[in-house]
Design a protein around this motif. Structure first.
Motif, PDB file in Angstrom:
ATOM      1  N   UNK A 125       0.839  -1.211   0.000  1.00 41.09           N
ATOM      2  CA  UNK A 125       0.000   0.000   0.000  1.00 41.09           C
ATOM      3  C   UNK A 125       0.869   1.253   0.000  1.00 41.09           C
ATOM      4  N   UNK A 126       1.974   1.242   0.770  1.00 41.11           N
ATOM      5  CA  UNK A 126       2.856   2.400   0.822  1.00 41.11           C
ATOM      6  C   UNK A 126       3.456   2.662  -0.559  1.00 41.11           C
ATOM      7  N   UNK A 127       3.851   1.591  -1.246  1.00 45.28           N
ATOM      8  CA  UNK A 127       4.402   1.758  -2.592  1.00 45.28           C
ATOM      9  C   UNK A 127       3.342   2.349  -3.519  1.00 45.28           C
ATOM     10  N   UNK A 128       2.110   1.861  -3.398  1.00 43.59           N
ATOM     11  CA  UNK A 128       1.023   2.397  -4.213  1.00 43.59           C
ATOM     12  C   UNK A 128       0.757   3.859  -3.922  1.00 43.59           C
ATOM     13  N   UNK A 129       0.793   4.219  -2.617  1.00 45.73           N
ATOM     14  CA  UNK A 129       0.584   5.620  -2.236  1.00 45.73           C
ATOM     15  C   UNK A 129       1.706   6.500  -2.777  1.00 45.73           C
ATOM     16  N   UNK A 130       2.957   6.016  -2.655  1.00 46.89           N
ATOM     17  CA  UNK A 130       4.104   6.768  -3.178  1.00 46.89           C
ATOM     18  C   UNK A 130       3.969   6.946  -4.688  1.00 46.89           C
ATOM     19  N   UNK A 131       3.545   5.884  -5.359  1.00 50.19           N
ATOM     20  CA  UNK A 131       3.361   5.933  -6.808  1.00 50.19           C
ATOM     21  C   UNK A 131       2.328   6.990  -7.187  1.00 50.19           C
ATOM     22  N   UNK A 180       5.515   6.312 -16.574  1.00 49.46           N
ATOM     23  CA  UNK A 180       6.740   5.709 -17.108  1.00 49.46           C
ATOM     24  C   UNK A 180       7.970   6.225 -16.371  1.00 49.46           C
ATOM     25  N   UNK A 181       8.012   7.514 -16.101  1.00 48.89           N
ATOM     26  CA  UNK A 181       9.157   8.099 -15.381  1.00 48.89           C
ATOM     27  C   UNK A 181       9.261   7.493 -13.991  1.00 48.89           C
ATOM     28  N   UNK A 182       8.137   7.404 -13.295  1.00 48.38           N
ATOM     29  CA  UNK A 182       8.167   6.862 -11.935  1.00 48.38           C
ATOM     30  C   UNK A 182       8.607   5.401 -11.937  1.00 48.38           C
ATOM     31  N   UNK A 183       8.048   4.612 -12.838  1.00 44.07           N
ATOM     32  CA  UNK A 183       8.363   3.183 -12.865  1.00 44.07           C
ATOM     33  C   UNK A 183       9.841   2.962 -13.185  1.00 44.07           C
ATOM     34  N   UNK A 184      10.375   3.663 -14.165  1.00 47.43           N
ATOM     35  CA  UNK A 184      11.783   3.496 -14.534  1.00 47.43           C
ATOM     36  C   UNK A 184      12.691   3.937 -13.389  1.00 47.43           C
ATOM     37  N   UNK A 185      12.362   5.042 -12.749  1.00 44.06           N
ATOM     38  CA  UNK A 185      13.241   5.545 -11.686  1.00 44.06           C
ATOM     39  C   UNK A 185      13.124   4.737 -10.391  1.00 44.06           C
ATOM     40  N   UNK A 186      12.048   3.990 -10.208  1.00 45.44           N
ATOM     41  CA  UNK A 186      11.854   3.234  -8.965  1.00 45.44           C
ATOM     42  C   UNK A 186      11.700   1.733  -9.189  1.00 45.44           C
ATOM     43  N   UNK A 187      12.197   1.226 -10.291  1.00 47.18           N
ATOM     44  CA  UNK A 187      12.023  -0.194 -10.617  1.00 47.18           C
ATOM     45  C   UNK A 187      12.636  -1.090  -9.553  1.00 47.18           C
ATOM     46  N   UNK A 188      13.768  -0.705  -9.010  1.00 47.12           N
ATOM     47  CA  UNK A 188      14.434  -1.554  -8.018  1.00 47.12           C
ATOM     48  C   UNK A 188      13.650  -1.602  -6.700  1.00 47.12           C
ATOM     49  N   UNK A 189      12.823  -0.599  -6.441  1.00 46.45           N
ATOM     50  CA  UNK A 189      12.024  -0.569  -5.212  1.00 46.45           C
ATOM     51  C   UNK A 189      10.700  -1.304  -5.414  1.00 46.45           C
ATOM     52  N   UNK A 190      10.102  -1.134  -6.586  1.00 49.25           N
ATOM     53  CA  UNK A 190       8.751  -1.648  -6.813  1.00 49.25           C
ATOM     54  C   UNK A 190       8.696  -3.138  -7.113  1.00 49.25           C
ATOM     55  N   UNK A 191       9.652  -3.645  -7.855  1.00 51.52           N
ATOM     56  CA  UNK A 191       9.556  -5.022  -8.333  1.00 51.52           C
ATOM     57  C   UNK A 191       9.724  -6.061  -7.212  1.00 51.52           C
ATOM     58  N   UNK A 192      10.676  -5.930  -6.290  1.00 51.06           N
ATOM     59  CA  UNK A 192      10.857  -6.996  -5.278  1.00 51.06           C
ATOM     60  C   UNK A 192       9.606  -7.370  -4.465  1.00 51.06           C
ATOM     61  N   UNK A 193       8.797  -6.427  -3.960  1.00 44.11           N
ATOM     62  CA  UNK A 193       7.639  -6.868  -3.190  1.00 44.11           C
ATOM     63  C   UNK A 193       6.644  -7.696  -4.001  1.00 44.11           C
ATOM     64  N   UNK A 194       6.533  -7.405  -5.294  1.00 43.68           N
ATOM     65  CA  UNK A 194       5.576  -8.131  -6.123  1.00 43.68           C
ATOM     66  C   UNK A 194       6.138  -9.462  -6.597  1.00 43.68           C
TER      67      UNK A 194
END
Length: 171
Positions: A129-135, A154-168
């Motif tokens: 949820x925190x990742x979703x809120x940050x997004x 696209x900018x957010x996903x590319x810049x935060x890929x290392x943070x977003x992908x591991x939890x999923x």
């Protein structure tokens, strides 16, 4: 009161134009004196539940678990809470099961394991949820800066890929 055409039910003569019979406080299943002589139903749990359809009056019933049984029973229902409350107080006896110490420990361990699993799942949910809120906040900020919604995502996903992908990826 008038003897009922249906055995065990109590009716009252209604002073209406057509002389119909009406039910006194809902149709009672047994006469009061017969019920008082019966032994109470022994249950491990009992509660009054309410069901209601839109634009209808609430209907009250008793949900109970008889001693030694695994399935709940729903019965003793009426639109009058006073009647259901009376049945609850007069026809049910809540008893505690006599458990061996080993059985008590087993049940407590099951409850503990269930609670620990709920806590673990809540922690995972909070992280996601925190990742979703940050997004959502980052995308909104980028949109406010003049980027389109798709560009901001696209900018957010590319810049935060290392943070977003591991939890999923841990599912």
């Amino acid at each position: 009161m008038i003897n009922s055409p249906i055995e065990g039910f109590i009716f009252v003569h209604c002073p209406s134009v057509d002389g119909r019979f009406i039910r006194a406080n809902e149709i009672l299943k047994f006469k009061e004196e017969e019920n008082m002589s019966k032994e109470k139903i022994k249950v491990t749990s009992a509660e009054i539940i309410v069901t209601c359809k839109p634009k209808k009056n609430p209907y009250y019933e008793i949900k109970y678990l008889e001693v030694g049984k695994d399935e709940y029973i729903i019965g003793y229902g009426s639109y009058d809470l006073g009647i259901v409350n009376n049945w609850y107080n007069n026809y049910f006896e809540i008893v505690t099961e006599e458990l061996t110490p080993a059985e008590r420990i087993r049940r407590l361990e099951e409850k503990k394991a269930t609670l620990e699993l709920q806590i673990k799942n809540q922690e995972k949910y909070n992280k996601i949820r925190k990742i979703g809120d940050d997004f959502a906040l980052a995308v909104k900020a980028l949109q406010d800066s003049g980027f389109s919604r798709d560009e901001a995502m696209q900018i957010f996903i590319v810049s935060n890929a290392s943070i977003m992908i591991p939890p999923f990826s841990k599912r």
